[in-house]
Write an enzyme that holds these catalytic residues in place. Structure first.
Site: not given
Ligand code: 0RA
Length: 638
Positions: A428, A501, A503, A505
């Site tokens: 990403e 990641d 998180d 997103d």
């Protein structure tokens, strides 16, 4: 006739045979339950529950209670007739003991025609017993409660009466043996899913599921049967009509039940069962169903002038767009095929199902013209989109050729041309992509960075998807094509690794990518080529030594190991971009040092539902799901 503690001494000729049988099971458990991992473990519960379901099918049982205990054991209790305790005519021991210790207790005790046990999974409860540290069975019959305990499959004392009893039934409590199984921790959701499924397939039974570890309790009773099952699968979609189409028919000795409904989405969910056993790989029953669906809808459309011309113009794909169906057949002697024995092989079943569906579906459409009209309109739109997608694909192909080689510019490919050793990291963002490119082993590791939003494929048809740059890059890099034209021989990397990641997103992008693979390149997942990289969340340092921690629990363990937080530097990583190339390689990319999670599809219905919830049109169920599962979603391994 009731018997009271009448077993002969344990070591006669027949009991030696029994012990030999048990040790064969314990030596090679995989031969009996498929594997010794979590799947095999849950097979033990299924095995015991299936025996109770046989009592339901025989019309002798309407309640089953399954309990997962805190000591790692599991109880299955039913109010069936109770396993017979009378002396077995051949073995001259209580039948209960024979059922618990010997392969297939004998045809005299066959309970009904379409039994579950004796089918695919029906290895017998003696296998569960052999693979358990201990098993305790209580049978209520003829006014008595009988009891026997076994250890590693062998009785430790004769069957005895432990008191008076009302009614009839069987209670089996077993504790899986960690010395022959790799894992012995039951998964709450796996057990719950299977019990819920069984309650839809057997509307006459109430199944209570209690988990003392949580603790929690739920009772499944779905009087609406597979029709309610279809409604449940369609919970977070917009159905085109209500209630689902339902029918029950018999052809020769085969019993056929079908429920189906369409929603306004583009995907198909067909769950098929044979004698209550899920057949994720389909088989002759599914082939018969599909043939009949295509034929009947084409006939109907032509008769009403909704489709012109002689040849069939709606394909199978067209008429299955937005379809949710549950097909449940009962077959006298089912033959299961394939590596996982998940496909029905009986050739006669195809024609039987096809004929039943042809007749009953045509009848339904005659009686419900408004529903018929809406189905045909939907299928015709699907046919038009299919044509548009074909043109778009052709265009992509031609463009690819013109641009030479056709590999996407953002791809940092590896040197090796041997797909079996090649890995593709999908990363990403450009910055993490840059780090990954530096940290990789360029001999066999390729990196494809993706930036910004990827198209939500749950809401798009193939033609629209192919206009998206990210998706085109992915398709060309992977090499196998998409949709109906997949050619696994052209797979360019045997490991496709999602590195995002930790998180919100990151988990969003990961779910989007998994949805794309699941929907449009399912073979990638079913053949085990998709992985999720596990990046560390923390670096814990004290003096000259340090350690990586991949979860909060691990961080706490490391802190304790280092003698508490005093003098410790704790660094938290929010994104891959915060690590340098060497760190990323060492923690997340290098074989031997990294941890990869292989993405599997345990249960098509479940995964499908999750994707619908996470990606579909309806906002409310998605919000609820994310709130309920906030922790799991960050570690989704569908
Ligand atoms: C053999 C014969 C009969 C019932 C059963 C087995 C039986 C097995 C299990 C396993 C779990 N629950 C069970 N309930 C029943 C029929 C006995 C009769 O005709 O009375």
């Amino acid at each position: 006739m009731a018997q009271q503690g009448v077993s002969a001494p344990v070591y006669d000729a027949s009991s030696i045979q029994v012990l030999e049988g048990l040790s064969a099971v314990r030596r090679r458990p995989g031969m009996y339950i498929g594997s010794t991992d979590a799947r095999g473990l849950h097979q033990l519960v299924t095995e015991v529950v299936d025996n109770s379901i046989d009592e339901v099918l025989a019309g002798a049982c309407d309640r089953i209670e399954v309990t997962l205990h805190s000591d790692g054991s599991c109880t299955v209790a039913d109010n069936g007739r109770g396993i017979p305790v009378e002396e077995h005519p051949k073995y001259h021991r209580p039948t209960l003991e024979i059922v618990m210790t010997v392969l297939h207790a004998g045809s005299k005790f066959d309970r009904n025609t379409y039994k579950v046990s004796g089918g695919l999974h029906g290895v017998g409860v003696h296998v569960v017993n052999a693979l358990s540290e201990w098993t305790e069975v209580t049978v209520r019959r003829d006014g008595h409660a009988y009891f026997q305990r076994y250890e590693r499959g062998a009785p430790v004392a004769p069957l005895k009466v432990i008191g008076p009893a009302e009614g009839t039934g069987t209670t089996t409590r077993f504790k899986p043996d960690g010395t022959v199984l790799e894992t012995v921790t039951f998964d709450h959701d796996t057990v719950e899913r299977r019990l819920k499924e069984l309650s839809f397939l057997n509307p006459g039974v109430a199944i209570r599921f209690a988990d003392e570890r949580t603790p929690s309790e739920v009772t499944f009773h779905h009087a609406g049967g597979i029709s309610e099952f279809v409604e449940d699968l369609n919970t977070s979609t917009n159905p085109l009509f209500r209630p689902p189409i339902y029918f029950h028919a018999k052809r020769d000795t085969t019993d056929i039940e079908l429920a189906l409904q369409y929603n306004d989405g583009y995907n198909e969910t067909t769950l098929a069962f044979v004698n209550n056993i899920h057949t994720p790989d389909g088989g002759t029953h599914v082939v018969g169903f599909r043939a009949a669906l295509t034929r009947t809808l084409n006939d109907y459309a032509r008769k009403r002038g909704l489709v012109k011309g002689d040849k069939e113009s709606l394909t199978g794909e067209d008429v299955r767009e937005g379809l949710t169906a549950v097909l449940s057949v009962k077959v006298l002697e089912p033959q299961f095929e394939g590596q996982t024995k998940a496909r029905l092989g009986n050739s006669e079943v195809k024609g039987q199902v096809e004929s039943a569906v042809n007749e009953k579906l045509a009848e339904y459409l005659e009686e419900h013209p408004a529903v018929g009209q809406s189905l045909i309109v939907k299928a015709v739109q699907a046919a038009q989109a299919r044509e548009a997608a074909r043109k778009a694909r052709e265009l992509t192909r031609r463009k690819g050729l013109l641009e030479g080689g056709g590999l996407p510019g953002k791809l940092a490919d590896c040197h090796s041309r041997n797909p079996a050793e090649c890995e593709l990291f999908i990363v990403e963002g450009d910055s993490a992509g840059g780090t990954a490119k530096q940290g990789r082993d360029r001999e066999f590791q390729a990196v494809l960075p993706l930036r910004g939003k990827i198209l939500n494929v749950e809401k798009a048809r193939l033609d629209k998807m192919l206009q998206n740059e990210h998706i085109r890059s992915l398709i060309t890099a992977i090499g196998i094509g998409i949709g109906e034209e997949i050619d696994m021989a052209r797979l360019r990397y045997h490991k496709i690794i999602l590195m995002t990641d930790a998180d919100v997103d990151g988990s969003h992008i990961r779910t989007l990518l998994l949805t794309l693979f699941y929907r449009k390149m399912p073979q990638l997942i079913t053949e085990g080529h998709v992985f999720i990289a596990q990046a560390p969340l923390y670096r814990v340092q004290k003096g000259g030594k340090f350690q990586w921690a991949y979860s909060d629990d691990e961080r706490d363990r490391v802190l304790a190991e280092f003698g508490g937080p005093k003098g410790v530097t704790l660094q938290r990583y929010k994104g891959l971009g915060e690590m340098n190339a060497e760190q990323l390689a060492e923690t997340t990319m290098r074989p031997g040092a990294r941890t990869l999670l292989r993405v599997t599809v345990e249960d098509a219905g479940q995964a499908n539902m999750l994707f619908q919830i996470l990606m579909g049109e309806e906002v409310e169920p998605r919000r609820e799901y994310i709130q309920e599962h906030a922790v799991e979603v960050t570690n989704l391994d569908i």
